[in-house]
Design a protein around this motif. Structure first.
Motif, PDB file in Angstrom:
ATOM      1  N   ALA A 298       0.826  -1.206   0.000  1.00 36.17           N
ATOM      2  CA  ALA A 298       0.000   0.000   0.000  1.00 36.17           C
ATOM      3  C   ALA A 298       0.861   1.258   0.000  1.00 36.17           C
ATOM      4  N   MET A 299       1.975   1.228   0.690  1.00 35.01           N
ATOM      5  CA  MET A 299       2.818   2.416   0.806  1.00 35.01           C
ATOM      6  C   MET A 299       3.369   2.856  -0.547  1.00 35.01           C
ATOM      7  N   ASP A 300       3.565   1.950  -1.468  1.00 37.77           N
ATOM      8  CA  ASP A 300       4.090   2.307  -2.778  1.00 37.77           C
ATOM      9  C   ASP A 300       3.161   3.288  -3.491  1.00 37.77           C
ATOM     10  N   VAL A 301       1.904   2.958  -3.570  1.00 36.66           N
ATOM     11  CA  VAL A 301       0.930   3.814  -4.235  1.00 36.66           C
ATOM     12  C   VAL A 301       0.703   5.075  -3.412  1.00 36.66           C
ATOM     13  N   ASP A 302       0.703   4.948  -2.109  1.00 38.79           N
ATOM     14  CA  ASP A 302       0.526   6.113  -1.243  1.00 38.79           C
ATOM     15  C   ASP A 302       1.647   7.127  -1.459  1.00 38.79           C
ATOM     16  N   ALA A 303       2.879   6.640  -1.599  1.00 34.54           N
ATOM     17  CA  ALA A 303       4.012   7.532  -1.838  1.00 34.54           C
ATOM     18  C   ALA A 303       3.878   8.216  -3.194  1.00 34.54           C
ATOM     19  N   LEU A 304       3.430   7.481  -4.195  1.00 37.52           N
ATOM     20  CA  LEU A 304       3.225   8.047  -5.524  1.00 37.52           C
ATOM     21  C   LEU A 304       2.169   9.149  -5.488  1.00 37.52           C
ATOM     22  N   ILE A 305       1.039   8.873  -4.855  1.00 39.83           N
ATOM     23  CA  ILE A 305      -0.029   9.868  -4.740  1.00 39.83           C
ATOM     24  C   ILE A 305       0.459  11.095  -3.977  1.00 39.83           C
ATOM     25  N   GLY A 306       1.132  10.864  -2.860  1.00 44.66           N
ATOM     26  CA  GLY A 306       1.633  11.972  -2.049  1.00 44.66           C
ATOM     27  C   GLY A 306       2.620  12.844  -2.794  1.00 44.66           C
TER      28      GLY A 306
ATOM     29  N   ARG B  41       3.689  17.877  -5.618  1.00 45.63           N
ATOM     30  CA  ARG B  41       4.248  18.484  -6.828  1.00 45.63           C
ATOM     31  C   ARG B  41       3.231  19.429  -7.470  1.00 45.63           C
ATOM     32  N   ILE B  42       2.002  18.972  -7.603  1.00 50.77           N
ATOM     33  CA  ILE B  42       0.958  19.794  -8.227  1.00 50.77           C
ATOM     34  C   ILE B  42       0.589  20.976  -7.334  1.00 50.77           C
ATOM     35  N   ARG B  43       0.480  20.717  -6.025  1.00 49.20           N
ATOM     36  CA  ARG B  43       0.113  21.786  -5.086  1.00 49.20           C
ATOM     37  C   ARG B  43       1.142  22.906  -5.095  1.00 49.20           C
TER      38      ARG B  43
ATOM     39  N   SER C 194      -0.465  16.925   5.120  1.00 48.04           N
ATOM     40  CA  SER C 194       0.953  16.697   5.398  1.00 48.04           C
ATOM     41  C   SER C 194       1.285  15.210   5.388  1.00 48.04           C
ATOM     42  N   GLN C 195       0.439  14.406   6.037  1.00 42.70           N
ATOM     43  CA  GLN C 195       0.647  12.957   6.064  1.00 42.70           C
ATOM     44  C   GLN C 195       0.475  12.352   4.674  1.00 42.70           C
ATOM     45  N   LEU C 196      -0.476  12.852   3.909  1.00 46.70           N
ATOM     46  CA  LEU C 196      -0.687  12.382   2.551  1.00 46.70           C
ATOM     47  C   LEU C 196       0.566  12.614   1.710  1.00 46.70           C
ATOM     48  N   GLU C 197       1.110  13.812   1.790  1.00 53.32           N
ATOM     49  CA  GLU C 197       2.296  14.149   1.006  1.00 53.32           C
ATOM     50  C   GLU C 197       3.513  13.333   1.432  1.00 53.32           C
ATOM     51  N   ALA C 198       3.523  12.890   2.664  1.00 52.82           N
ATOM     52  CA  ALA C 198       4.624  12.056   3.161  1.00 52.82           C
ATOM     53  C   ALA C 198       4.409  10.579   2.817  1.00 52.82           C
ATOM     54  N   GLY C 199       3.291  10.249   2.179  1.00 50.36           N
ATOM     55  CA  GLY C 199       3.000   8.868   1.819  1.00 50.36           C
ATOM     56  C   GLY C 199       2.518   8.036   2.990  1.00 50.36           C
ATOM     57  N   GLU C 200       2.015   8.711   4.015  1.00 40.40           N
ATOM     58  CA  GLU C 200       1.575   8.023   5.227  1.00 40.40           C
ATOM     59  C   GLU C 200       0.061   7.830   5.299  1.00 40.40           C
ATOM     60  N   ARG C 201      -0.632   8.201   4.246  1.00 39.18           N
ATOM     61  CA  ARG C 201      -2.090   8.054   4.200  1.00 39.18           C
ATOM     62  C   ARG C 201      -2.484   7.231   2.988  1.00 39.18           C
ATOM     63  N   ASN C 202      -3.575   6.497   3.120  1.00 38.89           N
ATOM     64  CA  ASN C 202      -4.128   5.704   2.031  1.00 38.89           C
ATOM     65  C   ASN C 202      -5.521   6.262   1.745  1.00 38.89           C
TER      66      ASN C 202
ATOM     67  N   VAL D 211      -8.179  13.203 -11.582  1.00 42.29           N
ATOM     68  CA  VAL D 211      -7.691  12.265 -10.573  1.00 42.29           C
ATOM     69  C   VAL D 211      -6.461  11.515 -11.081  1.00 42.29           C
ATOM     70  N   GLY D 212      -6.428  11.194 -12.354  1.00 46.15           N
ATOM     71  CA  GLY D 212      -5.297  10.462 -12.927  1.00 46.15           C
ATOM     72  C   GLY D 212      -3.962  11.154 -12.749  1.00 46.15           C
ATOM     73  N   ASP D 213      -3.976  12.487 -12.632  1.00 46.79           N
ATOM     74  CA  ASP D 213      -2.720  13.220 -12.437  1.00 46.79           C
ATOM     75  C   ASP D 213      -2.031  12.843 -11.121  1.00 46.79           C
ATOM     76  N   LEU D 214      -2.784  12.329 -10.162  1.00 46.80           N
ATOM     77  CA  LEU D 214      -2.192  11.917  -8.890  1.00 46.80           C
ATOM     78  C   LEU D 214      -1.427  10.598  -9.026  1.00 46.80           C
ATOM     79  N   PHE D 215      -1.534   9.940 -10.179  1.00 46.86           N
ATOM     80  CA  PHE D 215      -0.874   8.655 -10.412  1.00 46.86           C
ATOM     81  C   PHE D 215       0.234   8.723 -11.456  1.00 46.86           C
ATOM     82  N   LEU D 216       0.554   9.909 -11.948  1.00 44.99           N
ATOM     83  CA  LEU D 216       1.570  10.043 -12.988  1.00 44.99           C
ATOM     84  C   LEU D 216       2.955   9.654 -12.465  1.00 44.99           C
ATOM     85  N   VAL D 217       3.760   9.066 -13.343  1.00 47.58           N
ATOM     86  CA  VAL D 217       5.113   8.656 -12.960  1.00 47.58           C
ATOM     87  C   VAL D 217       6.185   9.493 -13.645  1.00 47.58           C
TER      88      VAL D 217
END
Length: 123
Positions: free
Chosen positions: A26-34, A39-41, A64-72, A89-95
């Motif tokens: 779960a942390m992998d995707v959470d870190a990507l979203i965060g 970056r966008i903010r 803050s927790q979301l950006e740190a990848g600590e939230r799902n 929403v897809g922009d939150l998943f860009l690599v």
């Protein structure tokens, strides 16, 4: 759990991965979203507090927790976050431009060429 599997599936499609792995971390995707959210903010010149005010139901600490990848975040929360940033929403998943520490944490060794192809397919 279903939301996590859905989000992981979206992330895999964006990255061009065809195989499924129900046991992705779960942390992998959470870190990507965060990372993408921050970056966008920051590119928009918005503070965490300003985003929290736009959302009303989410406070600065959560962001803050979301950006740190600590939230799902749930699907509904992802939708609200994207609306607050005025992006799909897809922009939150860009690599595209993904830092090495996030791609290494994801255990997928995202290559720049693959990330570039995925961004072109999305954009």
């Amino acid at each position: 759990m279903i939301i996590h599997i859905f989000i992981t599936s979206i992330w895999r499609v964006i990255n061009g991965e065809r195989r499924s792995n129900r046991f992705a971390k779960a942390m992998d995707v959470d870190a990507l979203i965060g990372w993408n959210f921050k970056r966008i903010r920051t590119a928009s010149g918005l503070s965490q507090e300003e985003i929290a005010l736009r959302l009303g139901t989410i406070d600065q600490g959560y962001i803050s927790q979301l950006e740190a990848g600590e939230r799902n975040p749930t699907g509904r929360t992802l939708y609200k976050l994207a609306q607050a940033l005025d992006v799909p929403v897809g922009d939150l998943f860009l690599v595209n431009g993904l830092p090495e520490h996030i791609s290494a944490a994801a255990g997928s060794a995202v290559k720049k060429s693959r990330a570039g192809r995925a961004a072109k397919q999305i954009g």
